[in-house]
Design a protein around this motif. Structure first.
Motif, PDB file in Angstrom:
ATOM      1  N   ILE A   1      18.026  27.001 -16.166  1.00  0.00           N
ATOM      2  CA  ILE A   1      18.259  28.123 -15.095  1.00  0.00           C
ATOM      3  C   ILE A   1      18.609  29.386 -15.884  1.00  0.00           C
ATOM      4  CG2 ILE A   1      19.304  29.142 -13.180  1.00  0.00           C
ATOM      5  CD1 ILE A   1      17.673  26.343 -12.527  1.00  0.00           C
ATOM      6  N   VAL A   2      17.732  30.118 -16.143  1.00  0.00           N
ATOM      7  CA  VAL A   2      17.675  31.354 -16.934  1.00  0.00           C
ATOM      8  C   VAL A   2      17.436  32.826 -16.023  1.00  0.00           C
ATOM      9  CG1 VAL A   2      16.997  30.244 -18.928  1.00  0.00           C
ATOM     10  CG2 VAL A   2      15.170  31.519 -17.525  1.00  0.00           C
TER      11      VAL A   2
ATOM     12  N   VAL B   1       9.902  27.803 -16.680  1.00  0.00           N
ATOM     13  CA  VAL B   1      11.359  27.621 -17.699  1.00  0.00           C
ATOM     14  C   VAL B   1      12.106  26.446 -16.695  1.00  0.00           C
ATOM     15  CG1 VAL B   1      13.163  28.176 -18.371  1.00  0.00           C
ATOM     16  CG2 VAL B   1      11.660  29.633 -18.644  1.00  0.00           C
ATOM     17  N   ARG B   2      12.206  26.728 -15.412  1.00  0.00           N
ATOM     18  CA  ARG B   2      12.935  25.786 -14.577  1.00  0.00           C
ATOM     19  C   ARG B   2      12.211  24.503 -14.375  1.00  0.00           C
ATOM     20  NH1 ARG B   2      13.057  28.575 -10.541  1.00  0.00           N
ATOM     21  NH2 ARG B   2      11.370  28.018  -9.265  1.00  0.00           N
ATOM     22  N   GLU B   3      10.959  24.602 -14.445  1.00  0.00           N
ATOM     23  CA  GLU B   3       9.919  23.274 -14.196  1.00  0.00           C
ATOM     24  C   GLU B   3      10.022  22.554 -15.450  1.00  0.00           C
ATOM     25  OE1 GLU B   3       7.137  25.173 -10.807  1.00  0.00           O
ATOM     26  OE2 GLU B   3       6.251  24.602 -12.748  1.00  0.00           O
ATOM     27  N   GLU B   4       9.629  23.235 -16.473  1.00  0.00           N
ATOM     28  CA  GLU B   4       9.318  22.679 -17.962  1.00  0.00           C
ATOM     29  C   GLU B   4      10.505  22.278 -18.822  1.00  0.00           C
ATOM     30  OE1 GLU B   4       6.714  25.443 -19.895  1.00  0.00           O
ATOM     31  OE2 GLU B   4       5.229  24.785 -18.358  1.00  0.00           O
ATOM     32  N   THR B   5      11.897  22.895 -18.422  1.00  0.00           N
ATOM     33  CA  THR B   5      13.011  22.770 -19.282  1.00  0.00           C
ATOM     34  C   THR B   5      14.088  22.329 -18.533  1.00  0.00           C
ATOM     35  OG1 THR B   5      13.845  24.731 -19.105  1.00  0.00           O
ATOM     36  CG2 THR B   5      12.238  24.309 -20.809  1.00  0.00           C
TER      37      THR B   5
ATOM     38  N   GLU C   1      16.531  32.402 -26.541  1.00  0.00           N
ATOM     39  CA  GLU C   1      16.945  32.114 -28.008  1.00  0.00           C
ATOM     40  C   GLU C   1      18.328  31.583 -27.769  1.00  0.00           C
ATOM     41  OE1 GLU C   1      16.303  35.563 -30.828  1.00  0.00           O
ATOM     42  OE2 GLU C   1      15.439  36.380 -28.868  1.00  0.00           O
ATOM     43  N   SER C   2      18.831  30.902 -28.767  1.00  0.00           N
ATOM     44  CA  SER C   2      20.111  30.431 -29.052  1.00  0.00           C
ATOM     45  C   SER C   2      20.646  30.362 -30.447  1.00  0.00           C
ATOM     46  CB  SER C   2      20.292  28.940 -28.238  1.00  0.00           C
ATOM     47  OG  SER C   2      21.498  28.361 -28.587  1.00  0.00           O
ATOM     48  N   GLU C   3      21.367  31.022 -30.879  1.00  0.00           N
ATOM     49  CA  GLU C   3      21.990  31.034 -32.040  1.00  0.00           C
ATOM     50  C   GLU C   3      20.832  31.532 -33.129  1.00  0.00           C
ATOM     51  OE1 GLU C   3      24.135  27.504 -33.071  1.00  0.00           O
ATOM     52  OE2 GLU C   3      25.441  27.900 -31.419  1.00  0.00           O
ATOM     53  N   ASN C   4      20.063  32.668 -32.901  1.00  0.00           N
ATOM     54  CA  ASN C   4      19.020  33.264 -33.506  1.00  0.00           C
ATOM     55  C   ASN C   4      17.981  32.144 -33.762  1.00  0.00           C
ATOM     56  OD1 ASN C   4      20.460  35.506 -34.182  1.00  0.00           O
ATOM     57  ND2 ASN C   4      21.530  34.675 -35.552  1.00  0.00           N
TER      58      ASN C   4
ATOM     59  N   ASN D   1      18.004  35.198 -20.701  1.00  0.00           N
ATOM     60  CA  ASN D   1      19.402  34.708 -21.059  1.00  0.00           C
ATOM     61  C   ASN D   1      19.752  33.428 -20.358  1.00  0.00           C
ATOM     62  OD1 ASN D   1      20.290  37.344 -21.933  1.00  0.00           O
ATOM     63  ND2 ASN D   1      20.339  38.391 -20.128  1.00  0.00           N
ATOM     64  N   ARG D   2      20.241  32.455 -21.251  1.00  0.00           N
ATOM     65  CA  ARG D   2      20.323  31.311 -20.549  1.00  0.00           C
ATOM     66  C   ARG D   2      21.602  31.293 -19.857  1.00  0.00           C
ATOM     67  NH1 ARG D   2      21.210  25.689 -24.165  1.00  0.00           N
ATOM     68  NH2 ARG D   2      21.975  24.400 -22.201  1.00  0.00           N
TER      69      ARG D   2
END
Length: 171
Positions: free
Chosen positions: A93-94, A86-90, A46-49, A121-122
């Motif tokens: 790093i979270v 997440v790392r592979e597709e976007t 999530e980012s800014e809801n 968490n991003r």
């Protein structure tokens, strides 16, 4: 139903009724094939809801929207699989902030399974798509696209949407 072969003697399995269910059984040695669930892992970012969704670039469900997610490999736990996907597709790093739930799905042509879902968490990075996705976008709960990937993604996104709507109503 796809053809399966006996793991013991290599013979083509035949369907038999066992315990009120159709099972594939070896006609020679009576070995029974018990298919297992596929295990997937997904991340809510999530980012800014707003929730990050990716548009699938391949079948099944080409053009539908999904979470960063994928199947868990045999040598990893679901949390690490979600972080890897997440790392592979976007390219992001979270770190995982919390486990949310396991969702059962029976609508994936690749097989029934369960999806472990984590909140993230991003930490760093900019979105850089690979061949699996044609777009990435953050959506408010009111903006979630109608065409969502199956295989648990639609359930997970719908529940996130419901929770976001409730939070919004309280503010």
């Amino acid at each position: 139903m796809a053809e399966h072969y006996c793991f013991q003697c290599g013979r083509l399995l035949e369907v038999q009724r066992i315990d009120h269910r159709d099972r594939e059984v070896c006609p020679v040695c009576s070995w029974v094939y018990y298919p297992q669930l596929k295990v997937g892992a997904a991340m809510l970012i999530e980012s800014e809801n707003r929730l990050l969704l990716l548009r699938r670039n391949h079948e099944p469900w080409k053009g539908s929207w999904m979470l960063p997610a994928g199947y868990v490999e045999a040598d990893e736990d679901p949390k690490h699989a979600a972080l890897r996907e997440v790392r592979e597709e976007t390219g992001l790093i979270v770190e995982s902030s919390e486990f949310t739930q396991v969702y059962y799905f029976s609508d994936d042509p690749r097989g029934n399974g369960v999806a472990f879902v984590y909140k993230a968490n991003r930490i760093s990075g900019e979105i850089q798509l690979n061949d699996e996705s044609s777009a990435a976008q953050y959506f408010l709960w009111q903006e979630i696209p109608l065409y969502l990937t199956k295989g648990g993604h639609d359930q997970i996104i719908s529940e996130w949407q419901s929770q976001a709507r409730q939070k919004d109503a309280l503010t």
